[in-house]
Design an enzyme around this catalytic site. Structure first.
Site, PDB file in Angstrom:
ATOM      1  CB  CYS C 248      -0.866   0.081   1.386  1.00  0.00           C
ATOM      2  SG  CYS C 248      -2.149  -1.393   1.087  1.00  0.00           S
ATOM      3  CG  HIS C 249       0.736   3.623   2.178  1.00  0.00           C
ATOM      4  ND1 HIS C 249      -0.290   3.067   2.848  1.00  0.00           N
ATOM      5  CD2 HIS C 249      -0.019   4.831   1.595  1.00  0.00           C
ATOM      6  CE1 HIS C 249      -1.530   3.375   2.706  1.00  0.00           C
ATOM      7  NE2 HIS C 249      -1.375   4.596   1.716  1.00  0.00           N
TER       8      HIS C 249
END
Lengths: 324, 67, 285
Positions: C248-249
């Site tokens: 995701c990040h």
């Protein structure tokens, strides 16, 4: 009315010497004898009687006479025979279930009843500490395959049962159950003892009460006669016969023994809190009755000085320094 | 005899702090003893019927993780 | 004696000039028993009575004190019609041996008085204390019952533990299981990976934690598979540090599940677990 409102006024006005027996109740007796109030009159008695009778009649007109047997279009046979009260070991305010009976009853349910009846609200873990050990319950659960999922591929998969799983049902849904039983739906047995009038007595009587229909009774196709079942015709046939199961504790498996055991098991299933409830009830009764007794004592104690007060008139003393 | 109740009075009842403390401590002690007492009678009255009376029959030696 | 009668007197509202309340029908010749202890009997003037010149009206008949207690009239008759020496003593007074005069008609309550005031006091306090003890224990169980309602119910607790067979995970492999709705990573680490995890300088880490503190047994790493940044599920055997990587990040976790790079603030969480060596199982929960 004035006399009852101001009794003292009246007694003051008529402060005259009178016999002691009257003088004791000067205020009240005077007022009631001179002008009898409404509540002492015959009209009051008659009207209150009329009111009471009238309200009873009205209630009975609306809701029927509860004290008398209700008039019913059904015959006694159509309501089912009233079950005899059986001497179950858990009857009585301080009696627990017989857990050996629950264990045998589970065996009867598993081997006989579960072919048609589900037991939705009982999980395997509920048997632990009631009728089976953890290992026994785990082993029984693992014999059953449960559908679980979805897994990583998004598909449902089969896995052996765990303690947290609920008892498997014999049919996937109601339609399948009806189709498999000639249109009749075998009810779920989790709460059957609570759900039937007569409770455990009824279940026992029903299981042992199958007999030939009396002369003149016509049964529908596929129906069996049981006098305890309302209407007499029941789709379930007699299932318990002597020696049908073999108990692991050596108890002879007679029809009545199996019926008793499975009834106790179903009673436990409907009321798993039964033993605990009765024990707590005993404790609560002891505590609350003791509290009541002590609070009565304390009330009397607190009031005692008020209740034993004497009020005495002490006339004035003569002057010390002689007559004025 | 006169000394006993007087001693009790002076120890537990005379000071309000002692009285309240006695009540609270007594509540704990009472709860434990009452529970033990009623349970003992209960188990005696229902002996042979409860699971704890049957458990030994079905438990294999060595397994002890019971609830 | 046949003319004996009782009246209800009104409360006195008038006072004579001598200070004596005006009570015309009271016969002050009757002893009260309240005055001098030894001067009982009908003989002699009462010491507590005002002198006769203080009265204007004359005494009329033999009228007792009024507004007295309601003893039955028959008792009262007998009481007044006996001989003068006994007429002024109350029946109960004679019974108890206390020679009390009671023209007021108030009975003597002294037989009811406690014999042992100290014992009485202790018993009374004991009863009040007993009420307190029972009440306190009742309140205590009520409170604990209410609090236990907030605890997890039995069916939730039944699902709270899962068991994983250790034999199913070969060395150097990950297993992801679902526990309370969250993924749990179980990694059977190789000796190389254990050495790698221990070789890291703990002080240089964002969330300093030794590998020993994160595992119960070095070869088994059990973690909650939820990224501490925003709750994504990291990918195993990925990232710059040979551990996990959150897509995701871009948070990188090492082979001990510690955060090394990226936005996540903390290391991957360790759930409660235990080893069951008899059955070769890890019990999570």
């Amino acid at each position: 009315m004035l006399s009852s409102a101001f009794p003292r006024l009246i007694s003051r006005a008529g402060a005259r010497v009178q016999p002691f027996s009257k003088a004791r109740f000067t205020s009240s007796s005077q007022s009631t004898t001179s002008t009898p109030g409404f509540f002492g009159s015959k009209t009051a008695i008659a009207s209150s009687t009329l009111l009471a009778t009238g309200s009873l009649v009205w209630y009975n007109h609306l809701y029927g006479i509860n004290l008398l047997p209700e008039a019913s279009a059904n015959s006694a046979g159509e309501n089912g025979m009233h079950p005899t009260r059986q001497p179950f070991e858990h009857y009585g305010p301080f009696e627990t279930f017989n857990h050996a009976s629950i264990r045998r009853g589970y065996q009867v349910y598993r081997e006989v009843c579960s072919a048609c009846h589900s037991l939705d609200r009982i999980a395997w873990r509920n048997l632990v500490g009631v009728s089976h050990t953890v290992d026994e319950a785990k082993a029984m659960a693992e014999e059953v395959e449960y559908t679980d999922g979805p897994n990583d591929e998004g598909e449902m998969f089969q896995r052996p049962g765990k303690l947290a799983d609920y008892m498997p049902a014999p049919y996937p849904n109601e339609e399948a159950a009806r189709a498999g039983n000639g249109g009749g739906l075998p009810p779920d047995l989790s709460l059957i003892v609570k759900a039937r009038h007569g409770a455990a007595d009824y279940i026992y009587s029903l299981l042992t009460g199958y007999c030939d229909p009396p002369a003149g009774v016509k049964l529908a196709e596929g129906m069996n006669y049981n006098p305890y079942f309302p209407g007499g015709g029941i789709a379930m046939a007699r299932v318990l016969f002597d020696g049908l199961v073999e108990y692991d504790d050596g108890t002879p498996a007679t029809t009545s023994q199996m019926a008793k055991d499975v009834t106790v098991f179903l009673n436990w299933a409907a009321e798993p809190e039964h033993d605990q409830r009765k024990k707590m009830g005993l404790q609560a009764l002891i505590i609350l009755s003791t509290l009541t007794a002590i609070s009565l004592y304390v009330k009397r104690f607190k009031w005692s000085y008020l209740k034993t007060r004497k009020i005495v008139y002490d006339p004035p003393k003569p002057a010390r320094h002689g007559p004025l | 005899m006169a000394g006993v109740h007087d001693l009790i009075y002076r120890t537990f009842f005379k000071r309000n702090s002692a009285f309240v403390a006695t009540c609270f401590a007594g509540a704990f002690a009472f709860q434990i003893t009452f529970d033990l007492g009623t349970s003992a009678w209960w188990d005696y009255h229902n002996r042979g019927k409860q699971w704890k009376d049957l458990r030994a029959k079905y438990i294999q030696a060595g397994d002890s993780d019971e609830e | 004696m046949a003319s004996l009668a009782r009246v209800n007197l009104l409360p006195t509202s008038r006072t004579l000039a001598s200070g004596v309340p005006l009570a015309p029908r009271i016969n002050h010749a009757i002893p009260t028993g309240l005055g001098g202890g030894h001067h009982h009997g009908a003989t002699g003037a009462r010491s507590d009575v005002p002198q006769s010149f203080a009265f204007k009206s004359t005494v009329r008949g033999h009228v007792g004190r009024t507004n007295a207690l309601p003893t039955s009239s028959s008792t009262q008759q007998r009481f007044f019609s006996s001989t003068p020496t006994k007429s002024d003593s109350h029946p109960m007074a004679a019974a108890t041996g206390v020679h009390r005069q009671s023209a007021t008609g108030v009975p003597d309550f002294s037989p009811y008085k406690a014999k042992n005031a100290g014992l009485n006091r202790t018993i009374s306090y004991f009863m009040v204390g007993g009420l307190g003890v029972l009440g306190a224990s009742g309140i205590k169980s009520t409170v604990s019952d209410i609090l236990s309602n907030m605890a997890a119910s039995a069916d939730v607790l039944a699902l709270a533990k899962i068991e994983v067979e250790m034999g199913a995970i070969p060395e150097g492999k990950n297993l992801i299981v679902k526990w309370r709705g969250k993924p749990v990573f179980i990694r059977h680490r190789t000796p190389d990976e254990i050495d790698e995890a221990n070789a890291v300088d703990v002080k240089s880490l964002r969330d300093p934690e030794k590998d020993d503190d994160r595992v119960q047994r070095p070869e088994w790493l059990v973690m909650l598979g939820v990224c501490t940044h925003l709750g994504c599920v990291p990918i195993g055997e990925a990232g710059d540090y040979g551990g996990w990587f959150c897509p995701c990040h871009g948070s990188h976790y090492d082979i001990s599940g510690r955060i090394r790079r990226g936005p996540a603030p903390l290391n991957l969480e360790i759930p409660e677990y235990a080893f069951n060596d008899d059955d070769e199982k890890i019990v999570i929960g």
